[in-house]
Write an enzyme that holds these catalytic residues in place. Structure first.
Site, PDB file in Angstrom:
ATOM      1  N   SER A  36      73.603  43.788   8.309  1.00 47.46           N
ATOM      2  CA  SER A  36      72.449  43.818   9.210  1.00 47.46           C
ATOM      3  C   SER A  36      71.503  42.653   8.938  1.00 47.46           C
ATOM      4  CB  SER A  36      71.690  45.142   9.074  1.00 47.46           C
ATOM      5  OG  SER A  36      71.289  45.332   7.737  1.00 47.46           O
ATOM      6  N   SER A 127      60.639  46.138  -7.026  1.00 51.92           N
ATOM      7  CA  SER A 127      59.833  44.963  -6.718  1.00 51.92           C
ATOM      8  C   SER A 127      58.477  45.063  -7.426  1.00 51.92           C
ATOM      9  CB  SER A 127      59.635  44.934  -5.203  1.00 51.92           C
ATOM     10  OG  SER A 127      58.537  44.157  -4.858  1.00 51.92           O
ATOM     11  N   TYR A 152      56.804  48.818   3.145  1.00 49.38           N
ATOM     12  CA  TYR A 152      57.915  48.324   2.315  1.00 49.38           C
ATOM     13  C   TYR A 152      57.649  48.626   0.836  1.00 49.38           C
ATOM     14  CZ  TYR A 152      60.657  45.049  -0.467  1.00 49.38           C
ATOM     15  OH  TYR A 152      61.464  44.503  -1.434  1.00 49.38           O
ATOM     16  N   LYS A 156      59.594  51.229  -2.099  1.00 51.58           N
ATOM     17  CA  LYS A 156      60.063  50.905  -3.455  1.00 51.58           C
ATOM     18  C   LYS A 156      59.481  51.897  -4.460  1.00 51.58           C
ATOM     19  CE  LYS A 156      62.700  47.500  -2.406  1.00 51.58           C
ATOM     20  NZ  LYS A 156      64.153  47.677  -2.436  1.00 51.58           N
TER      21      LYS A 156
END
Ligand code: NAD
Length: 333
Positions: A36, A127, A152, A156
């Site tokens: 993707s 991250s 986002y 995480k």
């Protein structure tokens, strides 16, 4: 016999570099990727570098049935490295559900299947965004999770918590800012996302894809007023995954997290300046207002991974900038 490492998202930027390092260290990577946000060319590139055939499954990690089939077919998976996720901070603000369902959904399915197929070891791509805006710098792993700056970042944090709660041995690797490419230029970042990281943006200016770039704010509390980040060469990052795999396979009952950065902060202006010098190019840039959600400065304390895994960065920042530009030039051919 070679140990089998299932690498989700292995056709991606960091995943493809990790395939090479796994193979060079005597592991057999098995890749799952739905392509993707990447290209089969990265698998071909990794095969060219390692001169070997890499097992590749074009699958979506959120497809339970297909993933189950894969676990049935590949009976002896020793560990999983889970890279597969969407990674655009900007897009996650516009389409948060897309991020929650893919990033968290894929991990839930993976943990479920690992439990039912007796696969006990996972290395997770986390991250430094989990720290939000840390109170102390350099930030170490004892710092609490801060307020997530984006959906986002929140995925995480939630993924790390999910892994923490599971019975599986786990290592979460908290990447700072990965940059550069393999010296061969055969693998790299094929992301379809509009770049919102500094070095890919600089490369687009260098290639003429953008006329100029904007620097978001020069009134931060940093030496030159621009944001400060910790840039780590992707090859050093990939090698840390091999060390994490070695560690998890040689120890039982591991649940830990490591910072993966070089431990040094560089400002936006310093990075532009270095890129210009290293690649002998002029990067047109203009100062603009701050961008919402940007952390003023963040860089890592990497002592924990130095001591416990023996990992140290060895690649220079200059080589990261040189290889990043080489990759950009080839991408545009
Ligand atoms: P990438 O987009 O190049 O790689 C991710 C790969 O996962 C892509 O190949 C994509 O096709 C695949 N993928 C996504 N969803 C999938 C799904 N449901 N099923 C199968 N494949 C799927 O990104 P990257 O830069 O290599 O990042 C790898 C991991 O590291 C991600 O989890 C990302 O969040 C994390 N990370 C990246 C950075 C960075 O700056 N690159 C920083 C910190 C953390």
């Amino acid at each position: 016999m070679k140990k089998n490492i299932l690498v989700t998202g292995g056709a991606g930027y960091i995943g493809s570099h990790t395939l090479v390092e796994l193979y060079n260290s005597g592991y057999k990577p098995i890749v799952v990727d739905n392509l993707s946000n990447s290209s089969l060319n990265n698998i071909k590139g990794a095969e060219q570098i390692t001169k070997s055939k890499i097992d590749f499954y074009k699958l979506d990690c959120t497809d339970f049935e297909q993933m189950n089939k894969l676990f049935e077919e590949q009976k002896n998976i020793d560990a999983v490295i889970h890279f597969a996720a969407f990674k655009s901070v900007e897009e996650s603000v516009i389409q948060p559900d897309k991020y929650f369902s893919n990033n968290i959904g894929s991990l839930e399915i993976l943990i479920n299947l690992m439990n039912s197929h007796n696969v006990n070891n996972i290395i997770f791509s986390s991250s430094c965004t989990v720290y939000g805006s840390p109170e102390f710098l350099p930030v170490n792993e004892l710092a609490p999770f801060g307020k997530a700056e984006s959906p986002y970042g929140e995925t995480k944090q939630l993924c790390e918590k999910l892994i923490q709660k599971s019975e599986i041995n786990s290592i979460s690797l908290r990447y700072f800012n990965p940059v550069g490419s393999h010296p061969s230029s055969l693998i790299g970042d094929c992301s379809a996302d509009k770049p919102n990281n500094l070095v890919p943006i600089i490369c687009e200016v260098a290639s003429g894809k953008r006329k100029s770039m904007q620097i978001f704010g020069n009134d931060y509390n940093t030496p030159d007023g621009t944001c400060v980040r910790d840039y780590i060469h992707v090859v050093d990052l990939a090698k840390a995954h091999v060390m994490a795999v070695n560690h998890i396979l040689n120890n039982t009952k591991i649940k830990t997290a490591y910072n993966l950065g070089v431990g040094k902060g560089l400002s936006v202006l310093e990075v532009i300046d270095s890129f210009q010098k290293v690649n002998n190019l002029k990067i047109s840039h203009a100062l603009g207002p701050r961008r919402a959600g940007d952390v003023e400065k963040i860089y890592s304390d990497n002592t924990k991974i130095n001591i416990e895994l023996g990992w140290f960065p060895v690649m220079s920042f200059e080589s990261a900038l040189e290889t990043a530009w080489n990759w950009e030039k080839l991408k545009n051919l």
